[in-house]
Design an enzyme around this catalytic site. Structure first.
Site, PDB file in Angstrom:
ATOM      1  N   GLU A 142      21.460  26.425  12.563  1.00 52.26           N
ATOM      2  CA  GLU A 142      21.787  27.118  11.313  1.00 52.26           C
ATOM      3  C   GLU A 142      21.658  28.623  11.480  1.00 52.26           C
ATOM      4  O   GLU A 142      21.145  29.115  12.483  1.00 52.26           O
ATOM      5  CB  GLU A 142      20.862  26.631  10.191  1.00 52.26           C
ATOM      6  N   ALA A 169      21.271  32.377   8.848  1.00 56.46           N
ATOM      7  CA  ALA A 169      21.060  32.903   7.497  1.00 56.46           C
ATOM      8  C   ALA A 169      22.394  33.123   6.784  1.00 56.46           C
ATOM      9  O   ALA A 169      22.481  32.998   5.568  1.00 56.46           O
ATOM     10  CB  ALA A 169      20.264  34.201   7.549  1.00 56.46           C
ATOM     11  N   CYS A 204      27.368  22.602  13.794  1.00 53.17           N
ATOM     12  CA  CYS A 204      26.857  21.220  13.739  1.00 53.17           C
ATOM     13  C   CYS A 204      26.486  20.725  15.130  1.00 53.17           C
ATOM     14  O   CYS A 204      26.958  21.239  16.147  1.00 53.17           O
ATOM     15  CB  CYS A 204      27.919  20.302  13.142  1.00 53.17           C
ATOM     16  N   GLU A 220      27.368  17.969  16.625  1.00 51.71           N
ATOM     17  CA  GLU A 220      28.489  17.405  17.366  1.00 51.71           C
ATOM     18  C   GLU A 220      29.273  18.499  18.082  1.00 51.71           C
ATOM     19  O   GLU A 220      29.626  18.363  19.255  1.00 51.71           O
ATOM     20  CB  GLU A 220      29.426  16.640  16.418  1.00 51.71           C
ATOM     21  N   CYS A 264      30.852  15.654   9.781  1.00 51.56           N
ATOM     22  CA  CYS A 264      31.613  16.381   8.760  1.00 51.56           C
ATOM     23  C   CYS A 264      33.089  16.443   9.172  1.00 51.56           C
ATOM     24  O   CYS A 264      33.453  16.080  10.297  1.00 51.56           O
ATOM     25  CB  CYS A 264      31.041  17.784   8.567  1.00 51.56           C
TER      26      CYS A 264
END
Length: 155
Positions: free
Chosen positions: A62, A64, A71, A73, A104
């Protein structure tokens, strides 16, 4: 067709022996520990089984600036491609949920890019402890998909 198992998982794929399936599962579960997810706290681990039976791990990272996150994957696929692997036998995904989570939409498209032409590559989605899984093919996860062959037809 979605297949969910509530007993000890076996791959049910003749091309993937149970011992390799179990390693794929364990590596996907353990890959969650590589996750950098301080904002969502939603850890995802992914393992790719390459055509040479190597395992490539990935985890979600991730940022900010939320849109800059990647992701698990896609992390695993980028690692595999940059390490010289472009043919995959299977992909396994795990989260901390008690249910099985699917990739996703963006990840489905990227997985499709590196899938076999028939879109039969299995994707295993495991729950937190690996006691349940859903197995689907790329074609089932992304029906009527757009891929490299669509662009090649323009030539």
């Amino acid at each position: 067709m979605v297949t969910q198992s509530t007993s000890l998982p076996k791959s049910k794929d003749p091309a993937i022996p149970d011992s390799i399936f179990n390693t794929l599962k364990e590596k996907a579960i353990n890959a969650r520990n590589l996750s950098y997810s301080p904002y969502s706290k939603f850890r995802v681990g992914c393992t790719i089984l390459t055509d040479s039976n190597e395992f490539i791990l990935g985890a979600n990272i991730e940022n900010a600036s939320y849109g800059a996150a990647i992701c698990a994957e896609r992390t695993a696929i980028v690692k595999a491609i940059t390490e010289g692997h472009s043919v995959f036998k299977a992909i396994a995904i795990s989260t901390d949920l008690e249910s099985c989570a699917s990739p996703c939409g963006i990840c489905r498209q990227v997985i499709r890019e590196f899938s076999d032409k028939e879109l039969k590559m299995p994707i295993y989605m495991f729950n937190a402890d690996g006691s349940k899984f859903v197995r689907m093919t790329v074609g089932e996860l992304l029906p009527l998909s757009f891929g490299p062959d669509d662009l090649n037809s323009l030539e």
